[in-house]
Scaffold this motif. Sequence first.
Motif, PDB file in Angstrom:
ATOM      1  N   LEU A  84       0.841  -1.213   0.000  1.00  0.00           N
ATOM      2  CA  LEU A  84       0.000   0.000   0.000  1.00  0.00           C
ATOM      3  C   LEU A  84       0.868   1.252   0.000  1.00  0.00           C
ATOM      4  CD1 LEU A  84      -2.820  -1.026   2.502  1.00  0.00           C
ATOM      5  CD2 LEU A  84      -2.953  -0.901  -0.004  1.00  0.00           C
ATOM      6  N   ILE A  85       1.939   1.203   0.748  1.00  0.00           N
ATOM      7  CA  ILE A  85       2.852   2.352   0.807  1.00  0.00           C
ATOM      8  C   ILE A  85       3.484   2.581  -0.557  1.00  0.00           C
ATOM      9  CG2 ILE A  85       5.015   3.179   1.837  1.00  0.00           C
ATOM     10  CD1 ILE A  85       4.201   1.352   4.301  1.00  0.00           C
ATOM     11  N   THR A  86       3.996   1.506  -1.133  1.00  0.00           N
ATOM     12  CA  THR A  86       4.697   1.651  -2.405  1.00  0.00           C
ATOM     13  C   THR A  86       3.737   1.862  -3.571  1.00  0.00           C
ATOM     14  OG1 THR A  86       4.844  -0.756  -2.659  1.00  0.00           O
ATOM     15  CG2 THR A  86       6.677   0.352  -1.574  1.00  0.00           C
ATOM     16  N   THR A  87       2.509   1.370  -3.439  1.00  0.00           N
ATOM     17  CA  THR A  87       1.509   1.614  -4.478  1.00  0.00           C
ATOM     18  C   THR A  87       1.168   3.098  -4.552  1.00  0.00           C
ATOM     19  OG1 THR A  87       0.620  -0.617  -4.327  1.00  0.00           O
ATOM     20  CG2 THR A  87      -0.826   1.055  -5.247  1.00  0.00           C
ATOM     21  N   ALA A  88       1.158   3.757  -3.418  1.00  0.00           N
ATOM     22  CA  ALA A  88       0.896   5.206  -3.413  1.00  0.00           C
ATOM     23  C   ALA A  88       1.964   5.941  -4.232  1.00  0.00           C
ATOM     24  CB  ALA A  88       0.847   5.734  -1.982  1.00  0.00           C
ATOM     25  N   ILE A  89       3.208   5.499  -4.112  1.00  0.00           N
ATOM     26  CA  ILE A  89       4.290   6.099  -4.907  1.00  0.00           C
ATOM     27  C   ILE A  89       4.032   5.857  -6.394  1.00  0.00           C
ATOM     28  CG2 ILE A  89       6.758   5.953  -5.463  1.00  0.00           C
ATOM     29  CD1 ILE A  89       7.163   5.056  -2.483  1.00  0.00           C
ATOM     30  N   PHE A  90       3.731   4.620  -6.729  1.00  0.00           N
ATOM     31  CA  PHE A  90       3.489   4.227  -8.122  1.00  0.00           C
ATOM     32  C   PHE A  90       2.288   4.962  -8.704  1.00  0.00           C
ATOM     33  CE2 PHE A  90       0.783   0.757 -10.172  1.00  0.00           C
ATOM     34  CZ  PHE A  90       1.102   1.122 -11.465  1.00  0.00           C
ATOM     35  N   THR A  95      -0.196   8.798 -12.205  1.00  0.00           N
ATOM     36  CA  THR A  95      -1.308   9.746 -12.358  1.00  0.00           C
ATOM     37  C   THR A  95      -0.799  11.146 -12.668  1.00  0.00           C
ATOM     38  OG1 THR A  95      -2.672   8.430 -10.866  1.00  0.00           O
ATOM     39  CG2 THR A  95      -3.355  10.709 -11.233  1.00  0.00           C
ATOM     40  N   ALA A  96       0.278  11.558 -12.001  1.00  0.00           N
ATOM     41  CA  ALA A  96       0.846  12.877 -12.275  1.00  0.00           C
ATOM     42  C   ALA A  96       1.298  12.985 -13.726  1.00  0.00           C
ATOM     43  CB  ALA A  96       2.018  13.150 -11.334  1.00  0.00           C
ATOM     44  N   HIS A 104      -0.566   8.424 -23.207  1.00  0.00           N
ATOM     45  CA  HIS A 104      -0.348   7.072 -22.699  1.00  0.00           C
ATOM     46  C   HIS A 104       1.148   6.757 -22.589  1.00  0.00           C
ATOM     47  CE1 HIS A 104      -4.435   5.785 -22.263  1.00  0.00           C
ATOM     48  NE2 HIS A 104      -4.714   6.175 -23.501  1.00  0.00           N
ATOM     49  N   ALA A 105       1.941   7.257 -23.492  1.00  0.00           N
ATOM     50  CA  ALA A 105       3.388   7.019 -23.422  1.00  0.00           C
ATOM     51  C   ALA A 105       3.968   7.632 -22.148  1.00  0.00           C
ATOM     52  CB  ALA A 105       4.083   7.592 -24.652  1.00  0.00           C
ATOM     53  N   MET A 106       3.560   8.856 -21.838  1.00  0.00           N
ATOM     54  CA  MET A 106       4.057   9.499 -20.616  1.00  0.00           C
ATOM     55  C   MET A 106       3.457   8.852 -19.371  1.00  0.00           C
ATOM     56  SD  MET A 106       6.380  11.464 -21.562  1.00  0.00           S
ATOM     57  CE  MET A 106       6.731  12.382 -20.074  1.00  0.00           C
ATOM     58  N   ARG A 107       2.213   8.384 -19.455  1.00  0.00           N
ATOM     59  CA  ARG A 107       1.598   7.661 -18.326  1.00  0.00           C
ATOM     60  C   ARG A 107       2.427   6.422 -18.023  1.00  0.00           C
ATOM     61  NH1 ARG A 107      -0.774   3.114 -18.132  1.00  0.00           N
ATOM     62  NH2 ARG A 107      -1.081   2.997 -20.370  1.00  0.00           N
ATOM     63  N   ALA A 111       4.542   5.379 -14.786  1.00  0.00           N
ATOM     64  CA  ALA A 111       4.327   4.087 -14.122  1.00  0.00           C
ATOM     65  C   ALA A 111       5.652   3.369 -13.889  1.00  0.00           C
ATOM     66  CB  ALA A 111       3.392   3.220 -14.963  1.00  0.00           C
ATOM     67  N   VAL A 112       6.503   3.345 -14.911  1.00  0.00           N
ATOM     68  CA  VAL A 112       7.787   2.661 -14.784  1.00  0.00           C
ATOM     69  C   VAL A 112       8.646   3.322 -13.708  1.00  0.00           C
ATOM     70  CG1 VAL A 112       9.967   2.169 -15.992  1.00  0.00           C
ATOM     71  CG2 VAL A 112       7.770   1.701 -17.104  1.00  0.00           C
ATOM     72  N   LEU A 113       8.698   4.647 -13.710  1.00  0.00           N
ATOM     73  CA  LEU A 113       9.485   5.353 -12.692  1.00  0.00           C
ATOM     74  C   LEU A 113       8.919   5.116 -11.294  1.00  0.00           C
ATOM     75  CD1 LEU A 113      10.123   8.745 -14.534  1.00  0.00           C
ATOM     76  CD2 LEU A 113      11.755   6.896 -14.132  1.00  0.00           C
ATOM     77  N   GLY A 114       7.604   5.214 -11.169  1.00  0.00           N
ATOM     78  CA  GLY A 114       6.964   4.989  -9.873  1.00  0.00           C
ATOM     79  C   GLY A 114       7.150   3.571  -9.378  1.00  0.00           C
ATOM     80  N   LEU A 115       7.031   2.604 -10.287  1.00  0.00           N
ATOM     81  CA  LEU A 115       7.240   1.204  -9.902  1.00  0.00           C
ATOM     82  C   LEU A 115       8.687   0.952  -9.489  1.00  0.00           C
ATOM     83  CD1 LEU A 115       5.071  -0.600 -12.578  1.00  0.00           C
ATOM     84  CD2 LEU A 115       4.749  -0.728 -10.105  1.00  0.00           C
ATOM     85  N   ALA A 116       9.632   1.548 -10.181  1.00  0.00           N
ATOM     86  CA  ALA A 116      11.042   1.348  -9.832  1.00  0.00           C
ATOM     87  C   ALA A 116      11.327   1.836  -8.412  1.00  0.00           C
ATOM     88  CB  ALA A 116      11.938   2.067 -10.845  1.00  0.00           C
TER      89      ALA A 116
END
Length: 139
Positions: A84-90, A95-96, A104-107, A111-116
């Motif tokens: 939950l903590i890390t999902t908030a980051i992702f 979303t930002a 979609h490319a920037m989304r 996503a990739v940056l947030g997931l990393a």
Amino acid sequence: MSPAALILRYGAFAVLATVANLGAQRAVLAISDGTLGFAIAVFTGTAVGLVLKYVLDKRWIFDDRSTGMAAHGRKFGLYTAMGLITTAIFWGTETAFWLIWDSHAMRELGAVLGLAVGYVTKYFLDRRFVFAAPAQVAP
């Protein structure tokens, strides 16, 4: 396992979970675009990535060989709570990027940056709280 092997394996699993996450998102967005489609896509992708990553981490990162519904239920619950903590980051990063660039490319880049960032944080939380070795009882 050596630190280098651990990093490579964890990174590979993070990539697999990210690809599964984004693939699930694309599948949903192919059916339903717009705000509601986006929300459903993010939720679905997160669920797919979470389950895949748990299965891989449990066995191949933390060498947890516990079995049974009680053990799996407890650990998956803790694993999800740490997520939950890390999902908030992702979600926040994805979303930002979506709101700023409406692309979609920037989304997906968000996503990739947030997931990393989220996966690095999650490893340390999981190691400490989910897959920690049981405390030794003194004789």
